[in-house]
Scaffold this motif. Structure first.
Motif, short mmCIF file in Angstrom:
data_model
loop_
_atom_site.label_atom_id
_atom_site.label_comp_id
_atom_site.label_asym_id
_atom_site.label_seq_id
_atom_site.Cartn_x
_atom_site.Cartn_y
_atom_site.Cartn_z
N ARG A 54 -0.09 1.18 -9.74
CA ARG A 54 -0.64 2.43 -9.19
C ARG A 54 0.01 2.73 -7.84
O ARG A 54 0.47 1.84 -7.14
CB ARG A 54 -2.15 2.33 -9.00
CG ARG A 54 -2.92 2.16 -10.28
CD ARG A 54 -4.42 2.11 -10.09
NE ARG A 54 -4.81 1.13 -9.09
CZ ARG A 54 -5.66 1.38 -8.09
NH1 ARG A 54 -6.19 2.57 -7.94
NH2 ARG A 54 -5.98 0.44 -7.23
N CYS A 55 -0.01 4.01 -7.48
CA CYS A 55 0.51 4.44 -6.18
C CYS A 55 -0.27 5.65 -5.72
O CYS A 55 -0.77 6.42 -6.53
CB CYS A 55 1.99 4.77 -6.28
SG CYS A 55 2.74 5.20 -4.69
N ASN A 56 -0.35 5.80 -4.41
CA ASN A 56 -1.04 6.96 -3.86
C ASN A 56 -0.11 8.17 -3.76
O ASN A 56 -0.55 9.24 -3.37
CB ASN A 56 -1.63 6.63 -2.48
CG ASN A 56 -0.58 6.17 -1.51
OD1 ASN A 56 0.36 5.46 -1.88
ND2 ASN A 56 -0.71 6.55 -0.27
N LEU A 57 1.14 8.03 -4.11
CA LEU A 57 2.10 9.13 -4.16
C LEU A 57 2.54 9.33 -5.61
O LEU A 57 2.25 8.51 -6.46
CB LEU A 57 3.31 8.81 -3.28
CG LEU A 57 3.02 8.49 -1.82
CD1 LEU A 57 4.30 8.13 -1.09
CD2 LEU A 57 2.33 9.66 -1.14
N PHE A 98 3.99 -9.18 -1.86
CA PHE A 98 3.11 -8.30 -2.62
C PHE A 98 3.87 -6.99 -2.82
O PHE A 98 4.35 -6.38 -1.87
CB PHE A 98 1.80 -8.09 -1.88
CG PHE A 98 1.06 -9.38 -1.65
CD1 PHE A 98 0.25 -9.91 -2.64
CD2 PHE A 98 1.23 -10.09 -0.47
CE1 PHE A 98 -0.40 -11.12 -2.45
CE2 PHE A 98 0.57 -11.30 -0.27
CZ PHE A 98 -0.24 -11.81 -1.27
N TYR A 99 3.97 -6.58 -4.07
CA TYR A 99 4.81 -5.48 -4.47
C TYR A 99 4.06 -4.66 -5.50
O TYR A 99 3.08 -5.11 -6.07
CB TYR A 99 6.10 -6.06 -5.08
CG TYR A 99 7.06 -5.04 -5.61
CD1 TYR A 99 7.94 -4.40 -4.75
CD2 TYR A 99 7.10 -4.73 -6.96
CE1 TYR A 99 8.83 -3.45 -5.22
CE2 TYR A 99 7.99 -3.78 -7.44
CZ TYR A 99 8.84 -3.15 -6.57
OH TYR A 99 9.71 -2.22 -7.04
N GLY A 100 4.52 -3.47 -5.76
CA GLY A 100 3.91 -2.70 -6.84
C GLY A 100 4.36 -1.28 -6.83
O GLY A 100 5.43 -0.97 -6.30
N THR A 114 6.29 -4.73 0.33
CA THR A 114 7.05 -3.49 0.26
C THR A 114 6.03 -2.37 0.14
O THR A 114 5.18 -2.39 -0.75
CB THR A 114 7.99 -3.49 -0.96
OG1 THR A 114 8.85 -4.62 -0.87
CG2 THR A 114 8.80 -2.21 -1.02
N THR A 115 6.10 -1.39 1.06
CA THR A 115 5.07 -0.36 1.11
C THR A 115 5.67 1.00 1.48
O THR A 115 6.70 1.06 2.14
CB THR A 115 3.97 -0.74 2.14
OG1 THR A 115 3.02 0.32 2.23
CG2 THR A 115 4.53 -1.04 3.51
N ASN A 116 4.98 2.06 1.09
CA ASN A 116 5.41 3.40 1.51
C ASN A 116 4.82 3.78 2.87
O ASN A 116 5.06 4.86 3.37
CB ASN A 116 5.05 4.46 0.44
CG ASN A 116 3.56 4.60 0.21
OD1 ASN A 116 2.73 4.41 1.10
ND2 ASN A 116 3.21 4.94 -1.03
N ALA A 117 4.04 2.89 3.45
CA ALA A 117 3.50 3.00 4.82
C ALA A 117 2.34 3.98 4.98
O ALA A 117 1.79 4.07 6.07
CB ALA A 117 4.59 3.32 5.83
#
Length: 188
Positions: A35-38, A92-94, A127-130
């Motif tokens: 899942r992603c918030n974007l 932690f990745y996704g 790894t994150t989109n921040a």
């Protein structure tokens, strides 16, 4: 000619080679969510790769993370251990790992509760989109996370002139907010 014979490759893998490989693992990465918030179209979890993921919007459960840790900890705790690489990075990745923050926290709490402690210097990475960092910043700092923040180049590349590359959260204004206001001290 068979390439294996030409270069005299052999595949005599012994149990001690496997044990040593586990003992000296440099990295363990948990794909905590798809899942992603974007909704970036180009993402490996996005529309362009609709055949890549059979289970969209799926989270890893704690029992799977715990099973992997329980399996590996004995290798990291052996008295006779001679580490070539004393640091072990647990990542932690996704899609966006912070959307499954409960699993990240529970996994780290579990690792910290293990006794005897693994004879490795454990460092956490993500790894994150921040976009969700502020919500979890204190925890990430307390646990000395190393972060890889995904920005897709400069402001124009990141926004891609109106294409649905990054949604409105990270449109041109979003890029400015993330890069210039929060992380202006970073340089590429």
């Amino acid at each position: 000619m068979d390439i294996y014979k030409k270069y005299k490759y052999t595949f005599n893998i012994t149990p001690s080679m496997i044990r040593e490989s586990f003992q000296n693992s440099r990295q363990l990465i948990f794909e905590v969510t798809s899942r992603c918030n974007l909704q970036c179209e180009y993402c490996g979890y996005g529309e362009l790769y609709n055949t890549r993921r059979l289970n969209p919007s799926k989270n890893m459960n704690f029992s799977l993370a715990k099973s992997m840790i329980d399996y590996l900890v004995p290798f990291w705790s052996e008295e006779s251990l001679k580490h070539e690489y004393p640091k072990l990075f647990i990542g932690f990745y996704g899609g966006e790992p912070l959307v499954n923050f409960k699993l990240i926290k529970r996994t780290i709490d579990y690792i910290n509760s293990i006794s005897p402690k693994p004879k490795r210097n454990i460092c956490y990475t993500m790894t994150t989109n921040a976009t969700l960092l502020e919500k979890h910043m204190e925890y990430l700092v307390d646990n000395k996370f190393k972060l890889l923040i995904s920005l897709d180049g400069d402001e124009i590349a990141h926004s891609c002139a109106g294409l649905k590359i990054r949604d409105t959260c990270l449109s041109r204004q979003g890029y400015c907010l993330i890069y210039q206001e929060k992380y202006s001290y970073l340089e590429y």
